[in-house]
Motif scaffolding. Structure first.
Motif, PDB file in Angstrom:
ATOM      1  N   GLY A  23      49.158  47.513  35.530  1.00  0.00           N
ATOM      2  CA  GLY A  23      47.896  48.127  35.906  1.00  0.00           C
ATOM      3  C   GLY A  23      47.018  48.451  34.710  1.00  0.00           C
ATOM      4  O   GLY A  23      47.497  48.618  33.598  1.00  0.00           O
ATOM      5  N   SER A  25      42.567  49.901  33.854  1.00  0.00           N
ATOM      6  CA  SER A  25      41.217  50.187  34.331  1.00  0.00           C
ATOM      7  C   SER A  25      40.221  49.522  33.394  1.00  0.00           C
ATOM      8  O   SER A  25      40.395  49.556  32.180  1.00  0.00           O
ATOM      9  N   ILE A  49      47.620  41.385  43.347  1.00  0.00           N
ATOM     10  CA  ILE A  49      46.971  42.462  42.613  1.00  0.00           C
ATOM     11  C   ILE A  49      45.955  43.146  43.523  1.00  0.00           C
ATOM     12  O   ILE A  49      45.386  42.514  44.420  1.00  0.00           O
ATOM     13  N   SER A  61      42.206  42.773  47.504  1.00  0.00           N
ATOM     14  CA  SER A  61      43.446  42.314  46.900  1.00  0.00           C
ATOM     15  C   SER A  61      43.366  40.808  46.728  1.00  0.00           C
ATOM     16  O   SER A  61      42.576  40.132  47.391  1.00  0.00           O
ATOM     17  N   SER A  88      39.667  49.574  38.811  1.00  0.00           N
ATOM     18  CA  SER A  88      41.075  49.894  38.567  1.00  0.00           C
ATOM     19  C   SER A  88      41.948  48.837  39.209  1.00  0.00           C
ATOM     20  O   SER A  88      41.760  48.495  40.378  1.00  0.00           O
ATOM     21  N   VAL A  89      42.888  48.316  38.435  1.00  0.00           N
ATOM     22  CA  VAL A  89      43.745  47.224  38.897  1.00  0.00           C
ATOM     23  C   VAL A  89      45.192  47.695  38.975  1.00  0.00           C
ATOM     24  O   VAL A  89      45.702  48.306  38.042  1.00  0.00           O
ATOM     25  N   GLU A  90      45.831  47.410  40.116  1.00  0.00           N
ATOM     26  CA  GLU A  90      47.266  47.598  40.269  1.00  0.00           C
ATOM     27  C   GLU A  90      47.870  46.213  40.354  1.00  0.00           C
ATOM     28  O   GLU A  90      47.455  45.398  41.173  1.00  0.00           O
TER      29      GLU A  90
END
Length: 115
Positions: A23, A25, A49, A61, A88-90
């Motif tokens: 993750g 940002s 993601i 996603s 923001s990336v997960e």
């Protein structure tokens, strides 16, 4: 090594994230009133993601596959898309991803008034 996606010549760069896993940002700068926000994500690796963009309250996603790099261009045409913000990336640690954020011309055609 993955390079972040490129924007069209008519689009202005607002933020960029080089190849990353897990993750993170990505902050982006503001554009002009009425512009769209372009979020281009490239990923490779098994998994999915998730991206959440603030302040425009947009999330999406993107599935990623192990043996090929895929790129998605997401255009946000909402009020407030010209403001600065954060994407923001997960992502699972097995996925490598990169991102380019830009501002582009409005999707709707507007009358060519000077101003």
């Amino acid at each position: 090594m993955q390079t972040p996606p490129e924007l069209d010549v008519s689009e202005t760069l607002a933020g960029r994230q080089e190849s990353t896993s897990g993750g993170a940002s990505v902050a982006y700068s503001k554009g002009r009133k009425g512009q769209t926000l372009i979020i281009a994500v490239r990923c490779q690796g098994e998994g999915k993601i998730k991206v959440a963009v603030r302040p425009v309250q947009v999330s999406f996603s993107q599935p990623c596959v192990a043996d090929e790099s895929s790129t998605n261009y997401n255009v946000v045409d909402l009020s407030g898309a010209e403001r600065e913000g954060v994407a923001s990336v997960e992502a699972p640690s097995a996925v490598r991803w990169s991102m380019t954020i830009g501002h582009g011309a409005p999707v709707r055609a507007e009358s060519p008034e000077g101003g």
